[in-house]
Design a protein around this motif. Structure first.
Motif, mmCIF file in Angstrom:
data_model
loop_
_atom_site.group_PDB
_atom_site.id
_atom_site.type_symbol
_atom_site.label_atom_id
_atom_site.label_comp_id
_atom_site.label_asym_id
_atom_site.label_seq_id
_atom_site.Cartn_x
_atom_site.Cartn_y
_atom_site.Cartn_z
ATOM 1 N N MET A 15 0.819 -1.200 0.000
ATOM 2 C CA MET A 15 0.000 0.000 0.000
ATOM 3 C C MET A 15 0.853 1.251 0.000
ATOM 4 O O MET A 15 0.340 2.340 0.060
ATOM 5 C CB MET A 15 -0.892 -0.001 1.246
ATOM 6 C CG MET A 15 -1.866 -1.151 1.241
ATOM 7 S SD MET A 15 -3.124 -0.940 2.481
ATOM 8 C CE MET A 15 -2.288 -1.564 3.902
ATOM 9 N N LEU A 44 -0.119 -2.020 21.086
ATOM 10 C CA LEU A 44 -0.455 -1.142 22.203
ATOM 11 C C LEU A 44 0.066 -1.747 23.499
ATOM 12 O O LEU A 44 0.049 -2.955 23.680
ATOM 13 C CB LEU A 44 -1.960 -0.972 22.294
ATOM 14 C CG LEU A 44 -2.588 -0.201 21.150
ATOM 15 C CD1 LEU A 44 -4.075 -0.193 21.313
ATOM 16 C CD2 LEU A 44 -2.065 1.218 21.119
ATOM 17 N N PHE A 51 -1.199 1.829 33.331
ATOM 18 C CA PHE A 51 -1.543 2.251 34.677
ATOM 19 C C PHE A 51 -0.300 2.552 35.496
ATOM 20 O O PHE A 51 -0.279 3.494 36.292
ATOM 21 C CB PHE A 51 -2.383 1.185 35.375
ATOM 22 C CG PHE A 51 -2.677 1.544 36.786
ATOM 23 C CD1 PHE A 51 -2.065 0.897 37.831
ATOM 24 C CD2 PHE A 51 -3.551 2.580 37.076
ATOM 25 C CE1 PHE A 51 -2.324 1.250 39.136
ATOM 26 C CE2 PHE A 51 -3.816 2.942 38.371
ATOM 27 C CZ PHE A 51 -3.198 2.283 39.414
ATOM 28 N N VAL B 231 -6.793 5.178 18.138
ATOM 29 C CA VAL B 231 -5.576 4.380 18.209
ATOM 30 C C VAL B 231 -5.807 3.065 18.926
ATOM 31 O O VAL B 231 -5.234 2.036 18.571
ATOM 32 C CB VAL B 231 -4.469 5.214 18.915
ATOM 33 C CG1 VAL B 231 -3.345 4.343 19.346
ATOM 34 C CG2 VAL B 231 -3.972 6.292 17.986
ATOM 35 N N THR B 232 -6.677 3.075 19.943
ATOM 36 C CA THR B 232 -6.920 1.822 20.653
ATOM 37 C C THR B 232 -8.025 1.013 20.004
ATOM 38 O O THR B 232 -8.521 0.058 20.587
ATOM 39 C CB THR B 232 -7.303 2.094 22.117
ATOM 40 O OG1 THR B 232 -8.387 3.013 22.138
ATOM 41 C CG2 THR B 232 -6.126 2.662 22.868
ATOM 42 N N LYS B 299 -6.350 -2.549 -1.285
ATOM 43 C CA LYS B 299 -4.952 -2.158 -1.150
ATOM 44 C C LYS B 299 -4.572 -1.141 -2.213
ATOM 45 O O LYS B 299 -3.843 -0.183 -1.948
ATOM 46 C CB LYS B 299 -4.071 -3.403 -1.285
ATOM 47 C CG LYS B 299 -4.009 -4.235 -0.030
ATOM 48 C CD LYS B 299 -2.670 -4.913 0.109
ATOM 49 C CE LYS B 299 -2.407 -5.335 1.526
ATOM 50 N NZ LYS B 299 -3.144 -6.513 1.965
ATOM 51 N N VAL B 302 -5.960 2.152 -1.215
ATOM 52 C CA VAL B 302 -5.220 2.767 -0.109
ATOM 53 C C VAL B 302 -3.918 3.359 -0.606
ATOM 54 O O VAL B 302 -3.515 4.448 -0.183
ATOM 55 C CB VAL B 302 -4.967 1.732 1.006
ATOM 56 C CG1 VAL B 302 -4.013 2.303 2.027
ATOM 57 C CG2 VAL B 302 -6.267 1.368 1.677
ATOM 58 N N VAL B 306 -3.018 7.146 -0.077
ATOM 59 C CA VAL B 306 -1.857 7.514 0.737
ATOM 60 C C VAL B 306 -0.928 8.429 -0.041
ATOM 61 O O VAL B 306 -0.398 9.399 0.503
ATOM 62 C CB VAL B 306 -1.125 6.245 1.212
ATOM 63 C CG1 VAL B 306 0.251 6.608 1.707
ATOM 64 C CG2 VAL B 306 -1.889 5.593 2.326
ATOM 65 N N LEU B 310 -0.155 12.081 1.196
ATOM 66 C CA LEU B 310 1.183 12.548 1.556
ATOM 67 C C LEU B 310 1.476 13.890 0.925
ATOM 68 O O LEU B 310 2.020 14.800 1.573
ATOM 69 C CB LEU B 310 2.233 11.530 1.092
ATOM 70 C CG LEU B 310 2.618 10.433 2.088
ATOM 71 C CD1 LEU B 310 3.652 9.538 1.489
ATOM 72 C CD2 LEU B 310 3.124 11.028 3.371
ATOM 73 N N CYS B 313 -0.514 16.517 2.619
ATOM 74 C CA CYS B 313 0.003 16.712 3.972
ATOM 75 C C CYS B 313 1.237 17.586 3.961
ATOM 76 O O CYS B 313 1.386 18.472 4.797
ATOM 77 C CB CYS B 313 0.333 15.350 4.573
ATOM 78 S SG CYS B 313 -0.016 15.300 6.306
ATOM 79 N N ILE B 381 -8.630 5.382 39.247
ATOM 80 C CA ILE B 381 -8.094 5.121 37.908
ATOM 81 C C ILE B 381 -8.170 3.643 37.586
ATOM 82 O O ILE B 381 -8.561 3.237 36.491
ATOM 83 C CB ILE B 381 -6.647 5.635 37.804
ATOM 84 C CG1 ILE B 381 -6.605 7.148 37.994
ATOM 85 C CG2 ILE B 381 -6.050 5.284 36.470
ATOM 86 C CD1 ILE B 381 -5.231 7.726 37.911
ATOM 87 N N PHE B 385 -10.289 1.291 34.710
ATOM 88 C CA PHE B 385 -9.724 0.340 33.755
ATOM 89 C C PHE B 385 -10.472 -0.973 33.732
ATOM 90 O O PHE B 385 -10.279 -1.773 32.830
ATOM 91 C CB PHE B 385 -8.254 0.070 34.093
ATOM 92 C CG PHE B 385 -7.320 1.030 33.429
ATOM 93 C CD1 PHE B 385 -6.754 2.071 34.126
ATOM 94 C CD2 PHE B 385 -7.009 0.888 32.089
ATOM 95 C CE1 PHE B 385 -5.897 2.949 33.508
ATOM 96 C CE2 PHE B 385 -6.153 1.762 31.459
ATOM 97 C CZ PHE B 385 -5.593 2.794 32.170
ATOM 98 N N VAL B 396 -10.004 9.003 32.479
ATOM 99 C CA VAL B 396 -8.602 8.747 32.810
ATOM 100 C C VAL B 396 -7.704 9.784 32.139
ATOM 101 O O VAL B 396 -6.799 10.351 32.754
ATOM 102 C CB VAL B 396 -8.200 7.322 32.387
ATOM 103 C CG1 VAL B 396 -6.702 7.160 32.450
ATOM 104 C CG2 VAL B 396 -8.852 6.306 33.267
ATOM 105 N N VAL B 400 -5.257 12.585 33.984
ATOM 106 C CA VAL B 400 -3.812 12.632 33.767
ATOM 107 C C VAL B 400 -3.381 14.020 33.310
ATOM 108 O O VAL B 400 -2.431 14.605 33.835
ATOM 109 C CB VAL B 400 -3.396 11.553 32.748
ATOM 110 C CG1 VAL B 400 -1.971 11.760 32.311
ATOM 111 C CG2 VAL B 400 -3.537 10.188 33.352
#
Lengths: 140, 780
Positions: A15, A44, A51, B231-232, B299, B302, B306, B310, B313, B381, B385, B396, B400
């Motif tokens: 890609m 991650l 924590f 991100v998570t 693909k 993408v 991309v 770029l 950007c 905290i 979790f 959280v 912080v």
């Protein structure tokens, strides 16, 4: 930002536009060298790591580390005993709320975190997946 | 609160009882939040405190008298003489508009409250609202029990009380409510995905922008959280609905506020939201396309995207870098930069460094301001979790970031307070849950019901495989629990014998009974200590109005009302157009109470003007007279605490006058005033110090008070005791010598000695001869 595939599958379906450009420009007539590189995989951190980092940050901030960096107080204070002349240490900065010594700050921050960790240990003691000894330790 | 679905009327009754109870608890929390802030009204009077609230009060008076259009267009010429100040464009209008609306509403209902009363009581009312908003926010994160605890904690947390006591009519009084309410609406949108709440969120954000400069915290925290969710791997359509409308609507609404204007799109503080806006759109697009293309086509698509991305950007980054690098502070304002780099302010902007609120806090500040909550935050905290949801990850992140910012500046402990209350509320609620559950399932009378109730979502676990081994392990763990008394061992053995008979399948996760009872009592005791500390802090530490001082002596209570005495003298004994010069701390109060034009005030927007006043205060009399005369000043006001021991007087602030003055006018050099690195006013003081205006105006005739001129604040006798003033006249000194007012002497009519022009010696005789025949040029 740009999710690029690993070297193994790079040939057919990448890609990455820069890879495609590189495929054409030097490496259509040059042979690419054999490298055994692996792209670092990004995973991650586990919640426990996060924590622990948060708790460390909290400990540093609550100990007044920014005050220590800017004002640079002594690590511990000292007074001179008027009778004997010996120098005795003074732990707490007297007379002001907005001042501290470095060690005083760190120990108070430690006390804060200890209280919180105590409650956490109580909760950990209830978890079913811990080893027996860890649970006993936590209850104690 | 979840009742078992076995019988129809019982859960309904339980629900009804629960909601009525929580309604009454919330009502009580609101009343408590209001009443704990009334200590200063009871101890002193219903008066506006400190310095900044006087400016807000004056602006509100103008608003109520002249209406909103004149308020937007108001140019104030009574301050920063001769520069003036554009009030409409430099004031965050939320607070004044809120109080003005309340006043107008009450007056239209024929409840004749004065503007001052409304201003004094705005803060307690909004703190009750903030407690209710905390309940709503924590209920979204963890549930109603945690919500009630968090609301109760916020109602009394000393850090919030210090800025919202009755009489503290400042931006934070309203802004903290707006902050918590905006966060609540964001979490609500995140949980429900409803566009209605997203719109309400944008409107609440607009209210926050109107109220306080701290709105940049929201517009940076919410993008950070959105990025964290992406991100998570928690991206969902609800996140998009929660984030994108806020950025668009919020920025448009923020640009409507005159103070912010185009800063909403041009300053670095807002760029994070735009960056994450772009990122979330990219993620949404990828998500959408992934579902509708084959993997190979995906693909290829993408790759194309991309490469285009770029290029775009690079262009955008080049523009951004050019824009940001062209400003010396990289686009950030001075205050924001001093948050990111704590050493910045002391190096470059001494005014920001001089404000005591901007110093970094020490650990006693933490214990004083959030007390017991400092222990409970880490436990909260962890409770967030397990399990981690969108809302709990937001809380959280909030704690912080606010812990870091509070570590940099004492003033921002106020932003930490709601986060700490939410976390502690969650922790306390979970702890109560565990302990009461342990007690409930181990009380002898109730163990008959324990098995039935154990199946309904409390802490028991259903073990599917290998029951025998598990029950054996449980027996071991029950036995291993610390039981130093024999009674406990017997009770556990009873449970061990009873339990395998009754519930082979279910296993209770409980603590020993005595331990839980003791722990429960200890937690209640902890809460009691917290309440005692909060009430003490509210009554003793944070209720001082600063305009009236009291001291307890052996013959009762002494009240020092010198400030108002001086302002009243000024307002009665001087002309309306007379200008008063003083250090910038007293500017707001002078304009509001004495109604006179001042040279510099607390807004501190013009460093050179303040440096001019500082230079004048540090110069000898003649030079100071010249400076003040050029500014049309008639009166000079000086605060002096040496007779009564008031430590925040102008001599103690003198080092800032020298530093700020010296920063702009290089002929003021700080070492001239220092002896051994200290500012001294006794016999060891430097001659520059003994000759400067501040020294002379503070200590003029001071020796007449006790014959020895002993300064109670510096604890020493002063250096120069007998001197006369050549260019100033003393016109008023208050009862305790705390405020001293001097008048500038008018310039002399005749100048003795040589005149300024050096060639006048020769030409005076010749010009008198030729005076009739030649026209004199009036400009020479």
């Amino acid at each position: 930002m740009a999710p690029s595939s690993t070297a193994a599958t790079a040939q057919t379906s990448s890609m990455d536009p820069i890879f495609h450009i590189l495929k054409i420009v030097p490496y259509s007539f040059l042979t690419p060298p054999r490298l055994r590189l692996k792209l670092p995989s990004f995973s991650l951190p586990s919640p426990m790591t996060v924590f622990a980092l948060i708790l460390l940050t909290y400990f540093m901030v609550v100990s007044g580390i920014v005050y220590d960096v800017i004002v640079e107080p002594p690590g511990i204070g000292s007074t001179q005993d008027p009778v004997t002349g010996s120098v005795r240490p003074v732990v707490f900065l007297p007379g002001r709320v907005n001042g501290q010594y470095i060690i005083e700050g760190l120990s108070s921050g430690f006390m804060f975190v200890l209280g919180g960790v105590g409650i956490i240990l109580m909760d950990l003691a209830l978890e079913k997946n811990r080893a027996k000894t860890v649970k006993v330790f936590s209850i104690h | 609160m979840a009742g078992p679905p076995e019988q129809a009327p019982a859960p309904g009754l339980r629900y009804a009882f629960g909601s009525v109870l929580s309604f009454f608890i919330l009502l009580l929390i609101g009343v408590f939040a209001f009443s704990i802030r009334l200590f200063s009204v009871i101890k002193y009077e219903s008066v506006i405190h400190e310095f900044d609230p006087y400016f807000n009060y004056r602006v509100t008076q103008f608003l109520t008298k002249n209406g909103i259009y004149d308020f937007w267009n108001w140019f104030d010429d009574r301050t920063w003489y001769p520069l003036g100040r554009v009030i409409g464009g430099t004031v965050y209008p939320g607070l004044t508009l809120t109080a003005g609306t309340i006043w107008w509403l009450l007056n239209s209902l024929n409840i004749p409250l004065s503007v001052e009363t409304v201003c004094v009581f705005t803060a307690p009312i909004f703190s009750a609202f903030a407690a209710w908003a905390t309940y709503l926010l924590t209920k979204e994160v963890k549930g109603a029990g945690a919500g009630l605890t968090a609301a109760a904690l916020l109602a009394m947390v000393p850090s919030y009380i210090s800025r919202s006591v009755a009489g503290s009519y400042d931006n934070e009084a309203v802004a903290i409510f707006a902050l918590i309410f905006t966060f609540y609406l964001y979490i609500k949108t995140l949980n429900t995905g409803s566009l209605f709440y997203a719109t309400l969120n944008a409107i609440a954000y607009f209210y926050m922008v109107c109220s306080w400069g701290g709105y940049t915290f929201i517009i940076n925290l919410i993008p950070m959280h959105a990025l964290l969710c992406i991100v998570t791997g928690r991206y969902s359509s609800r996140l998009y609905v929660a984030y994108a409308p806020l950025v668009v609507l919020g920025t448009l609404l923020a640009a409507l506020v005159p103070v912010v204007g185009f800063n909403a799109v041009m300053t670095s503080e807002h760029f994070a939201s735009f960056l994450v806006f772009i990122i979330i759109h990219v993620v949404a697009l990828v998500d959408y396309i992934k579902g509708s293309l084959s993997p190979k086509m995906f693909k290829v698509a993408v790759t194309l995207v991309v490469s285009v991305g770029l290029a775009v950007c690079f262009a955008v980054v080049a523009v951004l870098v050019a824009l940001v690098a062209s400003s010396p502070t990289m686009g950030w304002s001075g205050r924001s930069l001093s948050l990111l780099d704590p050493t910045y302010a002391s190096k470059y902007i001494p005014i920001i460094a001089s404000v005591s609120e901007h110093q970094p806090p020490t650990w006693p500040s933490y214990f004083m301001d959030i007390n017991v909550l400092a222990f409970l935050v880490p436990a909260g905290i962890i409770a967030c979790f397990l399990p981690l949801s969108d809302a709990s990850s937001f809380v959280v992140l909030y704690i912080v970031t606010s812990v870091y910012f509070s570590g940099v500046m004492v003033r921002l402990m106020l932003v930490l307070a709601p986060a700490a209350c939410i976390m502690s509320g969650i922790a306390l609620s979970e702890a109560f849950d565990v302990f009461t559950r342990s007690i409930k399932f181990q009380l002898p009378g109730l163990s008959g019901n324990s098995e039935v109730n154990a199946g309904d979502g409390s802490s028991s676990t259903v073990v599917a495989q290998n029951d025998a081994a598990k029950t054996d392990k449980r027996e071991d763990t029950l036995k291993d629990r610390p039981s130093r008394k024999n009674k406990k061992k017997e009770k556990e053995k009873e449970h061990v014998e009873k339990a395998p008979v009754k519930s082979k399948v279910k296993r209770l996760l409980v603590l020993p009974l005595e331990a839980s009872v003791v722990a429960l009592l200890l937690i209640v005791l902890l809460g009691a200590f917290y309440v005692v500390h909060c009430v003490w802090a509210a009554a003793e530490a944070y209720s001082a109005p600063s305009i009236v001082l009291t001291s307890h002596s052996h013959d009762g209570l002494h009240v020092f009302d010198d400030f108002r005495e001086a302002y009243a003298w000024l307002s009665h004994n001087t002309d309306v157009d007379d200008k008063v010069a003083s250090w910038w701390d007293y500017g707001y109060q002078t304009t509001a109470m004495a109604n006179r034009t001042v040279i510099v005030d607390n807004n501190t927007w013009n460093n050179t003007h303040i440096a001019t006043v500082g230079t004048a205060m540090s110069s000898p009399e003649k030079a100071a007279w010249e400076i003040f005369n050029s500014l049309d000043v008639k009166y000079v006001l000086v605060v002096f605490g040496g007779l009564v021991g008031y430590p925040s007087d102008d001599i103690n602030k003198f080092l800032w006058m020298v530093r700020i003055g010296g920063g702009v006018f290089p002929h003021i050099k700080e070492p001239d005033y220092l002896r051994d690195g200290q500012y001294r006013i006794d016999s060891q003081a430097t001659p520059t110090m003994l000759n400067c205006l501040m020294y002379k105006l503070s200590y003029y005739r001071f020796v007449e008070t006790d014959g020895k001129a002993f300064d109670r604040v510096r604890r020493t006798e002063i250096g120069k005791k007998y001197f006369k003033l050549t260019h100033f006249d003393e016109v008023f000194t208050t009862h305790h010598w705390m405020v001293r007012i001097y008048k500038l002497r008018p310039p002399k009519n005749r100048i003795r000695g040589k005149t300024k022009k050096p060639k006048s010696k020769g030409s005076s005789t010749t010009s008198s001869k030729r005076g009739g025949t030649r026209k004199k040029n009036p400009w020479h």
